[in-house]
Design a protein around this motif. Structure first.
Motif, PDB file in Angstrom:
ATOM      1  N   ASP A  33      -3.102   8.248  -4.460  1.00 18.29           N
ATOM      2  CA  ASP A  33      -1.872   9.366  -5.185  1.00 18.29           C
ATOM      3  C   ASP A  33      -2.477  10.586  -5.039  1.00 18.29           C
ATOM      4  O   ASP A  33      -4.096  10.626  -5.391  1.00 18.29           O
ATOM      5  N   GLY A  34      -2.432  11.620  -3.650  1.00 22.27           N
ATOM      6  CA  GLY A  34      -2.613  12.685  -4.096  1.00 22.27           C
ATOM      7  C   GLY A  34      -4.034  12.896  -3.041  1.00 22.27           C
ATOM      8  O   GLY A  34      -4.768  13.776  -3.358  1.00 22.27           O
ATOM      9  N   ILE A  35      -4.393  11.998  -2.794  1.00 21.37           N
ATOM     10  CA  ILE A  35      -5.203  11.556  -1.569  1.00 21.37           C
ATOM     11  C   ILE A  35      -4.922  12.064  -0.120  1.00 21.37           C
ATOM     12  O   ILE A  35      -3.837  11.494   1.198  1.00 21.37           O
ATOM     13  N   SER A  36      -5.792  12.550   0.745  1.00 24.69           N
ATOM     14  CA  SER A  36      -5.051  12.371   2.138  1.00 24.69           C
ATOM     15  C   SER A  36      -5.719  11.745   3.213  1.00 24.69           C
ATOM     16  O   SER A  36      -6.737  11.389   3.056  1.00 24.69           O
ATOM     17  N   GLY A  37      -4.648  11.655   4.351  1.00 24.85           N
ATOM     18  CA  GLY A  37      -4.889  10.420   5.274  1.00 24.85           C
ATOM     19  C   GLY A  37      -6.337  10.367   5.860  1.00 24.85           C
ATOM     20  O   GLY A  37      -7.003   9.517   6.310  1.00 24.85           O
ATOM     21  N   THR A  38      -6.742  11.576   5.585  1.00 22.75           N
ATOM     22  CA  THR A  38      -8.688  11.816   6.914  1.00 22.75           C
ATOM     23  C   THR A  38      -9.181  11.537   5.946  1.00 22.75           C
ATOM     24  O   THR A  38     -10.743  11.385   6.027  1.00 22.75           O
ATOM     25  N   LYS A  39      -9.166  11.040   4.709  1.00 18.72           N
ATOM     26  CA  LYS A  39     -10.730  11.163   3.665  1.00 18.72           C
ATOM     27  C   LYS A  39     -10.532   9.320   3.475  1.00 18.72           C
ATOM     28  O   LYS A  39     -10.167   9.384   2.615  1.00 18.72           O
ATOM     29  N   TYR A  40     -11.074   9.234   4.499  1.00 21.68           N
ATOM     30  CA  TYR A  40     -11.614   7.279   4.402  1.00 21.68           C
ATOM     31  C   TYR A  40     -11.705   6.766   2.935  1.00 21.68           C
ATOM     32  O   TYR A  40     -11.195   6.013   2.194  1.00 21.68           O
ATOM     33  N   SER A  41     -12.863   7.594   2.474  1.00 23.35           N
ATOM     34  CA  SER A  41     -14.179   7.791   1.863  1.00 23.35           C
ATOM     35  C   SER A  41     -14.014   7.645   0.211  1.00 23.35           C
ATOM     36  O   SER A  41     -13.992   7.101  -0.426  1.00 23.35           O
ATOM     37  N   TYR A  62       0.654  -0.922  -0.009  1.00 17.58           N
ATOM     38  CA  TYR A  62      -0.290  -0.048  -0.125  1.00 17.58           C
ATOM     39  C   TYR A  62       0.553   1.189  -0.144  1.00 17.58           C
ATOM     40  O   TYR A  62       2.206   1.536   0.577  1.00 17.58           O
ATOM     41  N   LEU A  63       0.999   2.251  -0.361  1.00 16.73           N
ATOM     42  CA  LEU A  63       1.435   3.184  -0.886  1.00 16.73           C
ATOM     43  C   LEU A  63       0.773   4.141  -1.048  1.00 16.73           C
ATOM     44  O   LEU A  63      -1.011   4.696  -1.948  1.00 16.73           O
ATOM     45  N   ARG A  64       0.766   5.563  -0.331  1.00 19.28           N
ATOM     46  CA  ARG A  64       0.004   6.769  -0.576  1.00 19.28           C
ATOM     47  C   ARG A  64       0.920   7.679  -0.558  1.00 19.28           C
ATOM     48  O   ARG A  64       1.595   7.766   0.595  1.00 19.28           O
ATOM     49  N   VAL A  65       0.483   9.277  -1.383  1.00 20.27           N
ATOM     50  CA  VAL A  65       0.903  10.337  -0.915  1.00 20.27           C
ATOM     51  C   VAL A  65       0.240  11.145  -1.113  1.00 20.27           C
ATOM     52  O   VAL A  65      -0.650  11.098  -1.958  1.00 20.27           O
ATOM     53  N   SER A  66       0.139  12.422  -0.065  1.00 21.16           N
ATOM     54  CA  SER A  66      -1.340  13.812  -0.697  1.00 21.16           C
ATOM     55  C   SER A  66      -0.678  14.855  -0.801  1.00 21.16           C
ATOM     56  O   SER A  66      -0.976  15.218  -0.894  1.00 21.16           O
ATOM     57  N   SER A  67       0.955  15.284  -1.149  1.00 19.90           N
ATOM     58  CA  SER A  67       1.009  16.592  -1.687  1.00 19.90           C
ATOM     59  C   SER A  67       2.747  15.956  -2.378  1.00 19.90           C
ATOM     60  O   SER A  67       3.203  14.604  -2.102  1.00 19.90           O
ATOM     61  N   ASP A  68       2.710  17.249  -2.682  1.00 21.24           N
ATOM     62  CA  ASP A  68       3.812  17.320  -3.672  1.00 21.24           C
ATOM     63  C   ASP A  68       5.436  18.145  -2.557  1.00 21.24           C
ATOM     64  O   ASP A  68       5.879  17.203  -2.713  1.00 21.24           O
ATOM     65  N   ARG A  69       4.433  18.421  -1.608  1.00 24.54           N
ATOM     66  CA  ARG A  69       5.611  18.591   0.025  1.00 24.54           C
ATOM     67  C   ARG A  69       6.214  17.193   0.563  1.00 24.54           C
ATOM     68  O   ARG A  69       7.114  17.404   0.295  1.00 24.54           O
ATOM     69  N   GLN A  70       4.858  16.361   0.265  1.00 25.44           N
ATOM     70  CA  GLN A  70       5.655  14.417   1.133  1.00 25.44           C
ATOM     71  C   GLN A  70       6.360  13.847   0.640  1.00 25.44           C
ATOM     72  O   GLN A  70       7.387  13.290   0.368  1.00 25.44           O
ATOM     73  N   ALA A  71       6.107  14.678  -1.263  1.00 23.49           N
ATOM     74  CA  ALA A  71       7.799  13.544  -2.200  1.00 23.49           C
ATOM     75  C   ALA A  71       8.529  14.292  -2.160  1.00 23.49           C
ATOM     76  O   ALA A  71       9.492  13.984  -1.745  1.00 23.49           O
ATOM     77  N   LYS A  72       8.468  15.547  -2.265  1.00 26.73           N
ATOM     78  CA  LYS A  72      10.052  16.641  -2.189  1.00 26.73           C
ATOM     79  C   LYS A  72      10.258  15.565  -0.724  1.00 26.73           C
ATOM     80  O   LYS A  72      11.457  15.451  -1.064  1.00 26.73           O
ATOM     81  N   GLU A  73       9.956  15.628   0.581  1.00 23.57           N
ATOM     82  CA  GLU A  73      10.717  15.214   1.574  1.00 23.57           C
ATOM     83  C   GLU A  73      10.928  13.693   1.959  1.00 23.57           C
ATOM     84  O   GLU A  73      10.935  13.167   3.033  1.00 23.57           O
ATOM     85  N   GLN A 131      -9.985   0.906  -0.808  1.00 22.41           N
ATOM     86  CA  GLN A 131     -11.591  -0.030  -0.400  1.00 22.41           C
ATOM     87  C   GLN A 131     -10.588  -1.397  -1.124  1.00 22.41           C
ATOM     88  O   GLN A 131     -11.455  -2.238  -0.524  1.00 22.41           O
ATOM     89  N   ALA A 132     -10.654  -0.684  -2.419  1.00 21.86           N
ATOM     90  CA  ALA A 132     -10.267  -2.162  -2.691  1.00 21.86           C
ATOM     91  C   ALA A 132      -9.353  -3.196  -1.934  1.00 21.86           C
ATOM     92  O   ALA A 132      -9.157  -4.046  -2.444  1.00 21.86           O
ATOM     93  N   LEU A 133      -8.229  -3.046  -2.131  1.00 21.00           N
ATOM     94  CA  LEU A 133      -7.566  -3.717  -0.502  1.00 21.00           C
ATOM     95  C   LEU A 133      -8.375  -4.269   0.669  1.00 21.00           C
ATOM     96  O   LEU A 133      -7.550  -5.448   0.416  1.00 21.00           O
ATOM     97  N   LEU A 134      -9.090  -3.694   0.843  1.00 16.94           N
ATOM     98  CA  LEU A 134      -9.886  -4.064   2.080  1.00 16.94           C
ATOM     99  C   LEU A 134     -10.749  -5.451   1.084  1.00 16.94           C
ATOM    100  O   LEU A 134     -11.196  -6.636   2.103  1.00 16.94           O
ATOM    101  N   GLU A 170     -10.370  -3.966  12.756  1.00 14.81           N
ATOM    102  CA  GLU A 170     -11.458  -5.028  12.834  1.00 14.81           C
ATOM    103  C   GLU A 170     -11.705  -5.852  11.815  1.00 14.81           C
ATOM    104  O   GLU A 170     -11.872  -7.186  12.142  1.00 14.81           O
ATOM    105  N   ILE A 171     -11.227  -5.074  10.761  1.00 18.59           N
ATOM    106  CA  ILE A 171     -11.886  -5.911   9.039  1.00 18.59           C
ATOM    107  C   ILE A 171      -9.844  -7.059   8.878  1.00 18.59           C
ATOM    108  O   ILE A 171     -10.399  -7.836   9.058  1.00 18.59           O
TER     109      ILE A 171
END
Length: 437
Positions: free
Chosen positions: A47-55, A7-18, A61-64, A95-96
């Motif tokens: 890619d480009g999605i905040s960790g707080t935006k679950y839905s 599982y990979l996730r990044v929400s902003s260009d700043r995170q990518a640069k860090e 969701q595909a992973l689950l 829980e899942i």
């Protein structure tokens, strides 16, 4: 062989640069899986999605779904904050995973262990910290955006049609003059398709209905954005803008064969539905579709009204109604002038109060109490714009019926939308008229 989900996730260009870029995460996870003899079942990338935006994390969701289907033995990600930044979302997902016996591992933070009570406690504490940081960051970002908006600065590199960005502010460009024509055209026709075709002749203008509609609804064209009424230079008047907003709610759908003068503003007094129009024996009539629908009738209004009957009724009523409106407004005009004087007086008091506080002549508590009282008085004053009835007076000085007879069907339709907000037709053939303010 153990089946691993990456599982990979990044929400902003700043995170990518860090160092949290998707390629960096992918390289580390693949190397870890290979060195531990795991078979990669699939990579899930949000890619480009905040960790707080679950839905909104579709790949999560595909992973689950694959976990529930029994395709995955372990989930790998780089750091805990790539997985979640919310205790509630983490608990729901855990829980899942527990139900299907699928563990997870943060390869750059191997200290986390969900198999022990101590490990679970540490994870919840770290999740709480991550959630706090995410909320705090969001609050700071909102505060920055609000400050920029109040100072007239743009919040992105996108600008509405008719504007360009100069020194971080919106200023009219060479297409600005076309914007007013677009608004005036819609105010005249009330037809979105017509305006889109009309605007297709303007350089740089959008050529689709949805884009034209966004232009017509954009408050920046009257200088208003995020509560700042002086955000940028307006390109249309407030009167024109709000007239267009009213007409957008009843966008006229033009018939290929006939022009129905009252479609969109004529409704059933019993159920509230817009009356349908039809032609029979050379006559145009209107009736409630809920009564004449093929399914279950949900309205009792079976009456129909002829277009020419409604025209005659309105023409007989319009002059006395308009004269009464002008008379009522002129009476209220005196109150408006009085309210304007009160408003100016309170604004002067607020200015003097601020000077007293800055000069140290009153304490902060006294300043706040007096300011709140004066601001409350100011908000109670209804600020109504002054109206110009010159054109209406000119119309009333002539015989409206004679002028009306020279109109084409299209012009008649535009005319009634300019003066009438809604017409209600009842089962007893009663006609109620709501004129525009």
């Amino acid at each position: 062989m153990t089946r691993a989900a990456l599982y990979l996730r990044v929400s902003s260009d700043r995170q990518a640069k860090e160092g949290d870029s998707i390629p960096a995460q992918r390289k580390a996870l693949r190397e870890y899986a290979a060195s531990h003899h795991m078979r990669i079942y699939r990579e899930y990338v949000d890619d480009g999605i905040s960790g707080t935006k679950y839905s909104q994390r579709d790949e999560l969701q595909a992973l689950l779904d694959d976990v529930r289907a029994g395709h995955i033995d372990i989930i790998l990600f780089t750091k805990l904050d790539r997985w979640f930044r919310s205790v509630r979302h983490y608990t729901r997902t855990q829980e899942i995973l527990d139900k299907h016996g699928v563990p997870w591992l943060a390869i750059w933070e191997p200290v986390y262990d969900v198999s022990t009570p101590q490990g679970k406690l540490i994870i919840h504490q770290m999740m709480s910290i991550a959630e706090f940081e995410a909320a705090n960051t969001g609050e700071r970002v909102r505060a920055i955006f609000e400050h920029k908006a109040q100072n007239g600065e743009v919040l992105s590199g996108c600008q509405p049609y008719g504007y360009k960005i100069v020194d971080k502010r919106l200023v009219p460009d060479e297409h600005a003059g076309y914007v007013g024509e677009i608004f005036e055209r819609y105010s005249l026709t009330g037809n979105l398709c017509d305006v889109t075709r009309f605007a297709s002749g303007f350089p740089g203008a959008p050529h689709v209905n949805s884009s034209i509609k966004r232009i017509l609804k954009n408050t920046k064209y009257i200088g208003l954005y995020r509560g700042n009424p002086h955000y940028c230079e307006p390109l249309v008047s407030e009167a024109l803008f709000y007239d267009v907003q009213r007409k957008l709610g009843m966008n006229i759908k033009k018939s290929q064969k006939n022009t129905y003068i009252f479609s969109g503003i004529l409704c059933c007094a019993e159920c509230g539905r817009k009356l349908g129009s039809y032609r029979t024996r050379g006559l145009t009539k209107y009736r409630c579709q809920k009564y004449y629908s093929r399914g279950v009738r949900t309205c009792t209004n079976k009456k129909a009204i002829r277009e020419e009957t409604l025209e005659a009724y309105l023409l007989a009523r319009i002059k006395p109604e308009m004269e009464k409106k002008i008379e009522d407004y002129e009476i209220a005009e005196k109150d408006r002038d009085s309210a304007e004087k009160r408003k100016q007086n309170i604004e002067k008091k607020l200015s003097r109060l601020k000077d007293l506080y800055l000069d140290g002549l009153i304490e902060i508590n006294e300043y706040r109490a007096d300011r709140e009282r004066l601001e409350a008085e100011l908000s109670d004053i209804i600020d109504t714009p002054k109206k110009d009835f010159a054109e209406i007076r000119d119309l009333l000085d002539h015989t409206i019926g004679e002028i009306y007879e020279t109109f084409s069907p299209e012009e008649k339709r535009f005319f009634w939308r300019a003066v009438v907000k809604e017409i209600k037709f009842g089962a007893d053939k009663s006609i109620g008229i709501v004129f525009n303010d």
